[in-house]
Design an enzyme around this catalytic site. Structure first.
Site, mmCIF file in Angstrom:
data_model
loop_
_atom_site.group_PDB
_atom_site.id
_atom_site.type_symbol
_atom_site.label_atom_id
_atom_site.label_comp_id
_atom_site.label_asym_id
_atom_site.label_seq_id
_atom_site.Cartn_x
_atom_site.Cartn_y
_atom_site.Cartn_z
ATOM 1 N N LYS A 147 -105.789 -63.187 50.491
ATOM 2 C CA LYS A 147 -104.070 -62.360 51.404
ATOM 3 C C LYS A 147 -105.177 -61.636 52.287
ATOM 4 O O LYS A 147 -105.318 -60.634 52.007
ATOM 5 C CB LYS A 147 -103.194 -62.405 50.785
ATOM 6 N N ARG A 185 -101.647 -72.549 39.881
ATOM 7 C CA ARG A 185 -101.399 -74.073 39.556
ATOM 8 C C ARG A 185 -103.023 -74.304 38.669
ATOM 9 O O ARG A 185 -102.426 -75.120 37.140
ATOM 10 C CB ARG A 185 -102.010 -75.388 40.430
HETATM 11 N N1 BES Z 1 -98.402 -66.829 45.220
HETATM 12 C C1 BES Z 1 -98.328 -67.904 45.727
HETATM 13 C C2 BES Z 1 -97.383 -68.603 46.788
HETATM 14 C C3 BES Z 1 -95.989 -67.347 47.628
HETATM 15 C C4 BES Z 1 -96.362 -67.632 48.751
HETATM 16 C C5 BES Z 1 -95.515 -67.510 46.868
HETATM 17 C C6 BES Z 1 -95.699 -66.940 49.215
HETATM 18 C C7 BES Z 1 -94.723 -66.694 47.393
HETATM 19 C C8 BES Z 1 -94.252 -66.384 48.400
HETATM 20 C C9 BES Z 1 -99.486 -68.713 45.715
HETATM 21 O O1 BES Z 1 -99.983 -68.022 44.995
HETATM 22 C C10 BES Z 1 -100.513 -69.317 46.888
HETATM 23 O O2 BES Z 1 -101.011 -68.100 46.975
HETATM 24 N N2 BES Z 1 -100.549 -70.254 47.306
HETATM 25 C C11 BES Z 1 -100.958 -70.959 49.142
HETATM 26 C C12 BES Z 1 -101.371 -72.642 48.572
HETATM 27 C C13 BES Z 1 -102.862 -72.800 49.270
HETATM 28 C C14 BES Z 1 -104.054 -71.929 49.183
HETATM 29 C C15 BES Z 1 -103.229 -73.935 49.062
HETATM 30 C C16 BES Z 1 -99.816 -70.773 49.609
HETATM 31 O O3 BES Z 1 -99.073 -71.124 49.842
HETATM 32 O O4 BES Z 1 -100.225 -70.021 50.662
HETATM 33 MN MN MN Z 2 -102.172 -67.583 45.292
#
Ligand code: BES
Ligand code: MN
Ligand code: ZN
Length: 491
Positions: free
Chosen positions: A273, A347
């Site tokens: 990230k 997931r």
């Molecule tokens: N934990 C994150 C989702 C999240 C994002 C929670 C912002 C709270 C605030 C999750 O694990 C994630 O990183 N999801 C990705 C999925 C994508 C790679 C398909 C996302 O939402 O960007």
């Molecule tokens: Mn994630």
């Protein structure tokens, strides 16, 4: 903070602070009228200094009444008075009580007519609102702010009966569960690790005599939890798989199974990230926290329900021995997954937990996860996303969420969206495209719950707040508690 329910006359109540609601039209409610009469019109005189907006407050000393102080709380306009105004009024009153440092209070908001709600609803929401306002998280500050004398006792001036006592107990236990979820969310990722969550679950088990089992990496390997283990792979912290059971219901009644995402820190892994605000990914175990919190609440109030809490927990880290984009793993269900993005890790841990959940022959399975940023884009910070493969279960959750005022909004789980997860190399990919990201995530989970009555709550936008008020919200603990109780037949 203790609560009690008893009939009191407002002008005679001996208390540090008498809390009275005032509609913007300034037409007095019955208790306010009695106080005004005792104070020879001084309450009415003071009204011009109260802004009247729901939650605004004005603190007075009035002659002729037994209370040391009287707190007037704006309720907004009478004809618009409904749930949001009641909650604002409770919150405003709580803040003023905190500023005042009152030790006890008589809370004359509890008897207001809030739309079609019952007095039990008022009681639950008064207790939760007050407890939330007095929550503190300062255990990691070296200098604690001089604590204001705590509000130790609040009287809800209603005529006592078993239904209201039950609502009171539910409110207080739900607040205890919410406190736990909030604190687990707020704790930093170097303290709130998978092992820490397992220890907290063991503490709960001891305190409330719950069944508990914590599976270790070797156990997960034996079970074939290849998806979960792929996420845990690069972290030096061992993953844990927590199973908590509370059996307060009839023997042989199928349990409700709650499954909470327990990523104690989500760096994204190799699909790392951006740096900005990455600290907020300590909240990525909020689903897990809400499951532990809900079980604490239900066990604490000795609810007549059978629940199982499942918490798959690990850290999502990059490293020298990581899961790579392109890796293909085999989940516990036997289905293979091509991991195209290591940041779609929630997931992966959930799919194995959902497969595991089937062994409890559940009446329903609900998973709770800070799963996608896309859900935040879709619903903001107000409603959690709801997905379900069974409309009756979805409707039960929607009704419970409305009751708990912990709101959710249903999004579709149509087969059309499954197309996004297609890949040439495995049974499925772990990501679809950017479009409909919250839905494709739910579609992924749906492939592991075909034989279950299942619902998924995406709480990425609602489980915590950023900005000045940064911190865990403890959502959706109130919803989970209310849902489980209603499911067992409680009103
Ligand atoms: N934990 C994150 C989702 C999240 C994002 C929670 C912002 C709270 C605030 C999750 O694990 C994630 O990183 N999801 C990705 C999925 C994508 C790679 C398909 C996302 O939402 O960007
Ligand atoms: Mn994630
Ligand atoms: Zn995550």
């Amino acid at each position: 903070m203790e609560f009690s329910i008893k009939t009191l006359s407002p002008e005679k109540a001996k208390t540090g602070c008498l809390v009275l609601g005032i509609y913007q039209e300034k037409e007095l409610t019955a208790p306010a009228r009695r106080v005004d009469q005792a104070a020879k019109g001084k309450l009415r005189e003071a009204l011009r200094d109260l802004p009247g907006k729901a939650g605004s407050t004005l603190l007075l000393r009035l002659p002729g009444v037994a209370a040391e102080r009287v707190l007037l709380v704006g309720l907004g306009e009478r004809r618009e008075f409904a749930e949001p105004a009641y909650r604002d009024a409770v919150r405003g009153a709580a803040q003023a009580l905190k500023d005042l440092g009152a030790k006890d209070a008589v809370f004359f908001l509890a008897d207001l007519k809030v739309g079609v709600r019952t007095l039990s609803w008022n009681v639950r929401h008064a207790v939760l609102g007050l407890r939330e306002a007095f929550y503190r998280f300062d255990q990691l500050k070296s200098q604690k702010k001089a604590a204001a004398p705590a509000l130790t006792h609040v009287v809800l001036p209603l005529s006592p009966n078993p239904t209201l006592q039950e609502a009171l107990a539910e409110g207080a236990a739900t607040a205890d569960g919410a406190d736990l979820a909030r604190t687990l969310g707020n704790l930093p990722p170097n303290i709130c690790t998978p092992a820490y969550l397992a220890d907290e679950a063991k503490k709960l088990a001891r305190q409330y005599k719950l069944g508990i089992e914590v599976l270790e990496r070797a156990d997960m390997e034996k079970l074939g939890m290849g998806a979960l283990l792929a996420v845990a792979r690069a972290s030096h912290l061992p993953p844990k798989f927590i199973v908590l059971r509370y059996n307060g219901g009839a023997k042989g009644r199928k349990p409700v199974v709650l499954v909470g995402k327990g990523i104690t820190f989500d760096t994204g892994g190799i699909s790392i990230k951006p740096a900005a605000d990455m600290d907020e990914m300590k909240f990525d175990m909020s689903g897990a926290g809400s499951v532990l919190g809900a079980i604490r609440a239900l066990a604490g109030m000795k609810a007549p329900v059978n629940v199982v809490g499942i918490v798959p927990t690990c850290e999502n880290m990059p490293g020298g021995h990581p899961t790579r984009p392109g890796d293909i793993v085999t989940s516990m269900s036997g289905q293979t997954v091509e991991i195209l993005n290591t940041d779609a890790e929630g997931r992966l841990i959930l799919c194995d937990a959902l497969t595991y959940a089937a062994r409890f022959d559940p009446a329903a399975v609900v998973d709770i996860a800070t799963l996608t940023g896309a859900c935040v884009v879709a619903l903001g910070h107000v409603a959690s996303g709801l997905f379900a493969n069974d409309q009756k279960l979805a409707d039960e959750l929607l009704a419970a969420a409305d009751d708990a005022w912990d709101r959710i909004w249903q999004l579709p789980l149509w087969e059309d969206y499954q197309e996004g997860l297609r890949t040439n190399f495995a049974d499925m990919a772990n990501v679809g495209g950017r479009a409909g990201g919250a839905i494709t995530a739910a579609c992924f989970l749906a492939r592991f719950t075909r034989k279950l009555r299942w619902a998924h709550l995406d709480v990425a936008g609602t489980a915590w707040k950023s900005g000045r008020e940064k911190g865990s919200t403890a959502r959706p603990v109130p919803l989970l508690v209310r849902f489980t109780l209603r499911h067992a037949g409680r009103k």
